[in-house]
Write an enzyme that holds these catalytic residues in place. Structure first.
Site: not given
Ligand code: SAH
Length: 393
Positions: A210, A226, A248, A276-277, A297, A337
């Site tokens: 960030r 997100f 998000d 919803n992205a 992300d 991730c």
């Protein structure tokens, strides 16, 4: 102390620094061992290798605590490990601009099954194994004496505990913990919900990524997909972006993100929406809107090896759409991730997306998790976060 023997294969892995022995690799257990009990373990030739916590009911049956057979697992053992983890953070989390970090990152801090996050003056603890569960009181006392927190809150409400035969639990363990804890990150103020938020409340592993937005944000129009509590988007706003939209799917996350925008006087620049992205990106593309920066992300799409294929499709779709809505020379910050999606595979996904989007890509930076989430050599599972800064030509 009880003894167990592990297979040759497990012995080799453990010698190379991996702290797990699987159920099928336990060759012999002498005596009955209660879940999480500390045992001596030996190699296939009978040589004592070290001590660990044994839980024969769990797929990961033995978790190595020490490779020194002489080391006692007593209060001073836990105190040494915890103090070492804490001192390491004092070195790697630099500057007064951040007051929150992962204090203990389980296996990578030689404390398998224990996660502790420090959010300003509050500690949030997550106990994932029967082994750590047995020592919860002493660990809590050591943390209390070492860190002097205002409060300790437990967030062991994670499904993996069931694999260890443990029930889910969360609640106050000591001191006082407010419903929203205010933390500082790279100079921003953020309210974090440690009691009911996702995981321990906030994703600290992206702190330095960030901060890295600083050199790219001035005057930009930014889409943060997100966005959770607004971590990336608010940083972009703080660093001078012209307009930031965050999306998000979680309503409570979006509410906190808006609160955090106001807290930093960024409410005129940054707004957050529940969406919803995947759908949001599609709509933006259809309406031919353009952004100068898109951040992706998402949560771990690949929770295990089994759903890797589906996960790859998901990653490809959002990357493809993000590339399509970026202005020429725009910045794509794309993350994964999922430990199971390797760097190689992730780069491949980005490449495939760029071919479909007919956009050329230049890599600006290839980054990972912040150093308070260290990667332990020999234990690949500790490496999970990938964050790629790309110029989309
Ligand atoms: N970028 C955040 C962390 C994101 S974690 C930060 O910097 O802290 C992943 C987030 O994705 C969670 O907040 C979760 O609520 C959200 N999410 C999961 N599925 C989603 C979807 N389909 N669309 C939008 N958001 C989603």
């Amino acid at each position: 102390m009880k003894r167990v023997r592990i297979s040759k294969r497990a012995e080799e892995r453990v010698r190379r620094g991996h702290p797990w022995v699987y159920q099928g690799e336990i060759e012999d257990v002498r005596g009955t061992v209660s879940p999480g009990e500390i045992v001596n373990f030996e190699g296939h030739r009978g040589r004592t290798l070290g001590k660990g916590c044994l839980n024969v009911y769990s797929t990961i049956a033995l978790r190595v605590l020490t490779l020194d057979p002489q080391e006692e697992i007593d209060r001073s053992f836990w105190a040494r490990r915890i103090t070492r983890a804490w001192q390491y953070r004092k070195e790697v989390v630099y500057g007064k601009e951040s007051d929150s970090y992962r204090l203990i990152f389980g296996e990578a801090d030689f404390l398998p099954g224990l996660i502790v996050d420090q959010f300003a003056s509050v500690l949030v603890i997550q106990i994932l194994t029967a082994g750590i569960e047995k020592h919860r009181e002493v660990i809590q006392e050591i943390l209390w004496d070492l860190v002097h927190p205002a409060g300790i809150y437990e967030r062991s409400d994670v499904g993996v505990r069931e694999l260890e035969g443990l029930s889910l639990r969360s609640g106050l363990l000591a001191g006082e913990v407010p419903d929203l804890v205010e933390i500082r990150e790279n100079g921003l103020r953020l309210k974090v919900d440690v009691k009911f938020g996702q995981k321990t409340g906030y994703f600290l592993d992206q702190r330095e990524n960030r901060a890295f937005l600083k050199r790219f944000s001035l005057g930009k129009r930014v889409l943060d997909c997100f966005s959770h509590l607004g971590g990336f988007g608010l940083h972009a706003g703080f660093f001078g972006a012209r307009e930031v939209i965050g999306v998000d799917i979680s309503e409570s996350a979006v509410q906190l993100a808006m609160l955090n925008a106001r807290l930093n006087k960024l409410e005129n620049t940054c707004r957050f929406e529940v969406a919803n992205a995947f759908d949001f990106l599609r709509t933006v593309e259809r309406e031919k809107e353009r952004f100068d920066m898109v951040i992706l992300d998402p949560p771990a799409f690949a929770k295990s090896k089994k759903n890797l294929e589906g996960a790859i499709r998901g990653y490809k779709e959002i990357n493809l759409r993000a590339m399509k809505i970026l202005s020429s020379g725009g910045l794509l910050v794309t993350c994964s991730c999922s430990h199971h999606l390797s760097w190689d595979l992730f780069l491949k996904v980005v490449e495939e997306a760029s071919l479909d989007a007919k956009r050329r890509i230049r890599f600006i930076a290839q980054r990972g998790q912040a150093p308070d989430h260290p990667i332990l050599l020999g234990y690949g599972e500790s490496e999970y976060l990938k964050c790629l800064f790309c110029e989309v030509v």
